[in-house]
Scaffold this active site. Structure first.
Site, PDB file in Angstrom:
ATOM      1  N   GLU A 513       0.846  -1.175   0.000  1.00  0.00           N
ATOM      2  CA  GLU A 513       0.000   0.000   0.000  1.00  0.00           C
ATOM      3  C   GLU A 513       0.897   1.246   0.000  1.00  0.00           C
ATOM      4  OE1 GLU A 513      -3.392  -0.629   2.377  1.00  0.00           O
ATOM      5  OE2 GLU A 513      -4.333   1.251   1.796  1.00  0.00           O
ATOM      6  N   ASP A 520      -5.850  10.087   6.499  1.00  0.00           N
ATOM      7  CA  ASP A 520      -4.821   9.912   7.525  1.00  0.00           C
ATOM      8  C   ASP A 520      -3.982  11.186   7.632  1.00  0.00           C
ATOM      9  OD1 ASP A 520      -5.636   7.553   6.049  1.00  0.00           O
ATOM     10  OD2 ASP A 520      -4.195   6.376   7.191  1.00  0.00           O
ATOM     11  N   TRP A 572     -11.659  12.508   3.971  1.00  0.00           N
ATOM     12  CA  TRP A 572     -10.440  12.205   3.201  1.00  0.00           C
ATOM     13  C   TRP A 572     -10.210  13.363   2.235  1.00  0.00           C
ATOM     14  CZ3 TRP A 572     -12.206   8.707   6.319  1.00  0.00           C
ATOM     15  CH2 TRP A 572     -11.372   7.687   6.747  1.00  0.00           C
ATOM     16  N   GLU A 782      -2.397   0.577  13.317  1.00  0.00           N
ATOM     17  CA  GLU A 782      -3.605   0.827  12.526  1.00  0.00           C
ATOM     18  C   GLU A 782      -4.864   0.571  13.369  1.00  0.00           C
ATOM     19  OE1 GLU A 782      -3.750  -1.543   8.994  1.00  0.00           O
ATOM     20  OE2 GLU A 782      -5.174  -0.182   8.038  1.00  0.00           O
TER      21      GLU A 782
HETATM   22  C1  RAM Z   1      -6.555   1.766   4.360  1.00  0.00           C
HETATM   23  C2  RAM Z   1      -5.400   2.674   4.542  1.00  0.00           C
HETATM   24  C3  RAM Z   1      -5.690   3.997   5.155  1.00  0.00           C
HETATM   25  C4  RAM Z   1      -7.121   4.363   5.183  1.00  0.00           C
HETATM   26  C5  RAM Z   1      -7.896   3.734   4.074  1.00  0.00           C
HETATM   27  C6  RAM Z   1      -9.345   4.098   4.099  1.00  0.00           C
HETATM   28  O1  RAM Z   1      -6.263   0.864   3.358  1.00  0.00           O
HETATM   29  O2  RAM Z   1      -4.420   1.994   5.272  1.00  0.00           O
HETATM   30  O3  RAM Z   1      -5.158   4.150   6.432  1.00  0.00           O
HETATM   31  O4  RAM Z   1      -7.217   5.758   5.090  1.00  0.00           O
HETATM   32  O5  RAM Z   1      -7.756   2.369   4.075  1.00  0.00           O
END
Ligand code: RAM
Length: 937
Positions: A513, A520, A572, A782
């Site tokens: 990713e 974020d 976002w 996370e």
């Molecule tokens: C995940 C990412 C990120 C988030 C999105 C919606 O895959 O790690 O942190 O903003 O999803």
């Protein structure tokens, strides 16, 4: 003559100190050492000259109309005027003299001359008059040199190794290309500059030596629109006689695998180099060596494969000693392919610090969970490279694996990397000891596993080191308290930032990713600004955001946009308004608002098109991502609620930005729009008791409505009571995801629920910050329970151990626990607040921040019978201290009751009845005597 001048300066300095001391009433005991130093070494001239967003004497500067900033010498209260001169070094002429300007502005002073041009070398100096009208000496001059400002400056061609002509290449491989050419230099060299960039990643070598210390150049931008370029001073590396240039090209973000599906690799197929070496001779003649068809290339070098996600494969048997020296035999190499068209509209100097190794970590522990597999624990989850120094056996391949965590049996937990292989391989050319690190890949890890070593080897700690890589930003802030877990949290937040500020702000640095997730980034931006000077870093990323904004106004989920789905997720997308505003608030740089103004307006337009009667509809997205105990990842707060709250917030930021920029018509128009939306959303979503209606009650809905100041004050108080009830129902825990969590403490505190704010932060049980720390976190995770001693690893589909989003609480730690916060009315800490709260189990806390004016600091210590506060206000700024009490007689300054001290006139009472005092620059000590319960506010 020289001596006379100096002594005149010194007398004046001492006189000045005398006056400033009295007028500022600094506390004697603290002032003594400061004064002594100043008498000995103080010169009344501006210091620490920087151009643009904090650049110290940059080479290859990007902005033809830069700004200038300087700091006043410690001991000067304020500037009343300045004069600034900029000279062209080579032409030996002035390009701008501001003359004396009556102004207290000492940061981001705009250049007023003719726009600067490519390659121009400049020297500038500044002087000022202080509060008493005394003129300082001129500063020591500072230099800077422009890079190649326009694509037109490039006379080179993109060159690359076409895979078609090389049988060694497999189309799936990210095979590193080696390019080289030789060139003679006939004359005496005065100076030499290397201008270089790549579509992909490059390292350049000149006569066998790497140029510069940067990594992952040129960095990741919206490549179709802009590619950054680097400038290096190679005067000492070029020599009269035969020379050779060599370059390695990695696929990187441009041509390599990106995202969790191969299909998102869309920038280009193979990496390409663009290079221009300009050698200026003593007589002024210039010799240019360009990237062109005179270069040769091969794919048959030692780095066989290098992929950001998958790792690097190195075969030392393929090493080509001397390949970037002159006289290397390249007869087996191919002619390069060229493309004359530059294509990318903007090739401009990189406008912020490149990635570099900033620290080296040592192995703390070695284990051997399986025979022949040695696991080295660096003690800290980090991002970068391993540096290995190991015994090897000829033709044997050493496998280097990485993990953030270990399985219960001590083996490497790598499942959370998903499809990113993240493995390096090294094959030895001969038996002996080697030292190696990869080049075009990076890993997110705490543990390094080595296997394939000579039988019987006994590992030692110096076999593996961790080279920490990130954008080389200047650390500017620190936070420390009496509570070890809170300090660990601060360390974890910083490591989260270091791990995810590798050229762009990423969500995570280890799995398939590593993207610039906008949600974020906006959540973490204020905290990031406290820890590191990331002003220029954000500015550059916002440029990519402008480039990638979709025509209907939406902001893609990730910037640079590799998902190509055009975005549309509330919270976002709003990185487009929140990040510029936060950077402006914390730096005072209006340009960032101006540059991004149209982008903000377009985003707001998109919301407007989806809005009617108090609700934004037809919207989807990530919701309040990863809210604990929700039925799915998007949490319980409906899209319509989030979208409406973020619309109102973004239009308010747009209106505020218009006001700052003097766009009065817009300010009024957008201000009205914001007011209308706020009123309508209040009516739609909140009943007369401040309780949510037409939507399920969630902590996040209450938090955002209050944090963004969207509902009237009375209802905010009521809504906060509902929020506290929901927190009670959750047994004192948060139930917030990526959008609500950043504001939970702030909202509780501003609505009079400070103790709840502290208890949520200091919770030890799931979900909470300390819960992750109790499970061994050395960075932000996370999920709060990405791992737990009780249940093991969290859902592997998304289980990053280095995800900074929840580190957003750092802002509250700096701003309220330590008490240091900017003032939107005089941004960039021209004026700031010191408003600590002495709460929770803490007996002390403090923060320092190196602002553009100098060090600002707030510290407090509860000794039992009193709280001692120390406040540092830099030159040319002022601060308002807000004491958390209504009781004036409890506040002492140097033993004297505040309202009987020389600060009596500077005292005020805040709206909430708290005692405040206005301070000019200096270091101050206050004592707050034991406060009765009802004195505390
Ligand atoms: C995940 C990412 C990120 C988030 C999105 C919606 O895959 O790690 O942190 O903003 O999803």
């Amino acid at each position: 003559m020289y001596f006379e001048t100096r002594s005149w300066e010194l007398t004046e300095s001492i006189g000045l100190m005398g006056t400033t001391m009295n007028s500022r009433g600094l506390i004697g005991i603290l002032l003594v050492p400061l004064t002594m130093c100043q008498v000995a070494c103080w010169a009344a001239m501006p210091e620490q000259l920087v151009v643009g967003e904090g650049f110290v004497e940059p080479l290859g500067f990007h902005d033809p109309t830069p700004t200038f900033s300087w700091k006043l010498p410690v001991g000067t209260e304020r500037q009343t005027s300045y004069q600034l001169e900029v000279r062209d070094v080579l032409a030996e002429e002035s390009v701008w003299d501001s003359g004396w300007v009556d102004s207290d502005q000492s940061v981001f002073v705009p250049y007023g001359g003719t726009p600067l041009t490519s390659r121009q070398q400049l020297r500038w100096r500044v002087r000022f008059r202080d509060q008493d009208g005394l003129a300082s000496d001129w500063s020591t001059p500072a230099h800077f040199e422009m890079g190649l400002l326009s694509s037109e400056d490039w006379k080179s061609q993109w060159i690359f190794q076409s895979t078609e002509v090389d049988s060694n290449a497999d189309s799936e491989d990210e095979r590193v290309a080696y390019l080289r050419r030789e060139f003679p230099v006939a004359n005496k060299i005065a100076r030499a500059r290397l201008y270089v960039t790549a579509r992909g990643l490059y390292e350049v070598y000149l006569n066998g030596q790497k140029v510069g210390i940067d990594a992952f150049t040129p960095g990741w931008t919206s490549y179709a629109n802009r590619i950054d370029t680097q400038t290096y001073d190679v005067t000492r590396q070029v020599k009269q006689g035969e020379n050779a240039l060599g370059a390695m090209l990695g696929y990187g973000w441009y041509a390599g695998r990106l995202g969790w599906s191969k299909k998102w690799n869309f920038y280009g197929n193979v990496p390409e180099l663009l290079l221009q070496l300009e050698i200026t001779f003593a007589d002024g003649e210039v010799q240019t060596i360009a990237s062109d068809d005179a270069w040769k290339s091969t794919l048959d070098g030692p780095i066989r494969i290098s992929s950001i996600y998958d790792g690097e494969t190195y075969d030392a048997r393929k090493a080509m000693p001397g390949w970037s020296d002159p006289a290397f035999d390249d007869s087996s190499w191919n002619d390069v392919a060229t493309s004359a068209k530059l294509e990318t509209p903007m090739l401009t100097p990189k406008p912020f610090a490149p990635v570099r190794v900033t620290e080296t970590l040592s192995t703390q522990r070695i284990t051997e969970p399986e025979s022949g597999r040695f696991v080295f624990d660096l003690g800290q989850n980090m991002v970068g490279w391993p540096e290995i120094n190991i015994p090897v056996e000829k033709d044997q391949m050493v496998t280097i694996r990485f993990a953030e965590m270990l399985n219960p049996d001590g083996t490497m937990y790598t499942a959370n990397y998903r499809s990113a292989k993240s493995i390096d391989f090294y094959t030895a050319a001969s038996t002996g000891t080697i030292s190696w690190k990869p080049t075009f890949t990076f890993h997110g890890f705490r543990y390094v596993e080595l296997s394939g070593l000579p039988v019987g080897s006994t590992p030692s700690a110096d076999w593996v080191k961790g080279l920490v890589l990130h954008s080389d930003l200047k650390p500017v802030g620190s936070f420390v308290s009496s509570h070890e877990k809170l300090n660990q949290l601060q360390r974890n937040i910083r490591w989260g930032q270091r791990g995810n500020f590798l050229d762009i702000p990423t969500d995570c640095p280890q799995r398939d990713e590593r993207c610039g997730w906008t949600g974020d980034a906006q959540a973490f931006c204020p905290t990031a600004m406290f820890n590191y000077d990331c002003h220029a870093f954000w500015k550059s990323w916002l440029r990519s955001m402008r480039d990638d904004q979709s025509s209907d106004g939406r902001i893609p989920h990730v910037i640079p946009d590799i998902l190509k789905n055009r975005g549309g997720s509330p919270g976002w997308m709003d990185a487009a308004t929140i990040v510029p505003w936060q950077v402006y608030l914390r730096t005072g740089d209006k340009e960032i608002l101006l540059e991004n103004y149209d982008m903000m307006a377009k985003l707001v337009g998109w919301y407007r098109d989806h809005y009617a009667d108090g609700v934004v509809t037809n919207v989807a997205g990530f919701g309040d991502w990863l809210q604990p105990y929700a039925s799915n990842n998007i949490g319980d707060t409906p899209h319509a609620v989030l979208a409406t709250l973020f619309y109102a917030n973004s239009v308010q930021i747009l209106a505020n930005s218009a006001r700052v920029l003097g766009k009065n018509v817009d300010a009024e128009k957008y201000g009205k729009e914001a007011d209308a939306v706020k009123q309508e959303l209040t009516n739609h979503f909140f009943d007369s008791d401040g309780k949510l209606q037409n939507a399920p009650e969630t902590q996040t809905a209450y938090i955002l409505a209050i944090a963004f100041d969207l509902i009237p004050a009375r209802r905010q108080a009521q809504a906060a009571n509902h929020l506290v009830r929901l927190i009670d129902e959750a047994d004192g825990h948060l139930r917030t995801g990526f959008l609500g969590t950043p504001f939970i403490n702030q909202v509780l505190d501003q609505t009079g629920h400070e103790e709840v704010a502290f208890s949520v932060l200091f919770k030890e049980t799931y979900p909470s910050w300390f819960y992750s720390i109790n499970q061994g976190a050395t960075t932000m995770w996370e999920r709060w329970n990405s791992y737990s001693h009780e249940d093991g690893f969290g859902n592997v589909a998304m289980n990053s151990f280095n995800h900074y989003a929840y580190g957003a609480v750092g802002q509250w730690m700096y701003e309220r626990i330590a008490g240091l916060s900017p003032d939107p009315a005089e941004p960039g800490y021209k004026h700031f607040f010191v408003r600590p709260i002495f709460g929770g189990p803490l007996t002390s806390a403090g923060a320092e921040l190196e602002t553009a004016y100098g060090k600002a600091a707030s510290e407090w210590r509860n000794t039992g019978d009193k709280v001692e506060m120390t406040v540092t206000v830099p030159s040319n700024t002022t601060a308002t201290v807000v004491f958390p009490t209504t009781n004036i007689t409890a506040i002492r300054v140097d033993g004297i009751v505040l309202n009987e001290s020389e600060f009596a006139d500077a005292m005020k009472t805040s709206d909430a009845g708290q005692v405040t005092v206005e301070l000019a620059c200096g270091v101050y000590r206050f004592d707050l005597l034991a406060l009765a319960e009802n004195d505390l506010q």
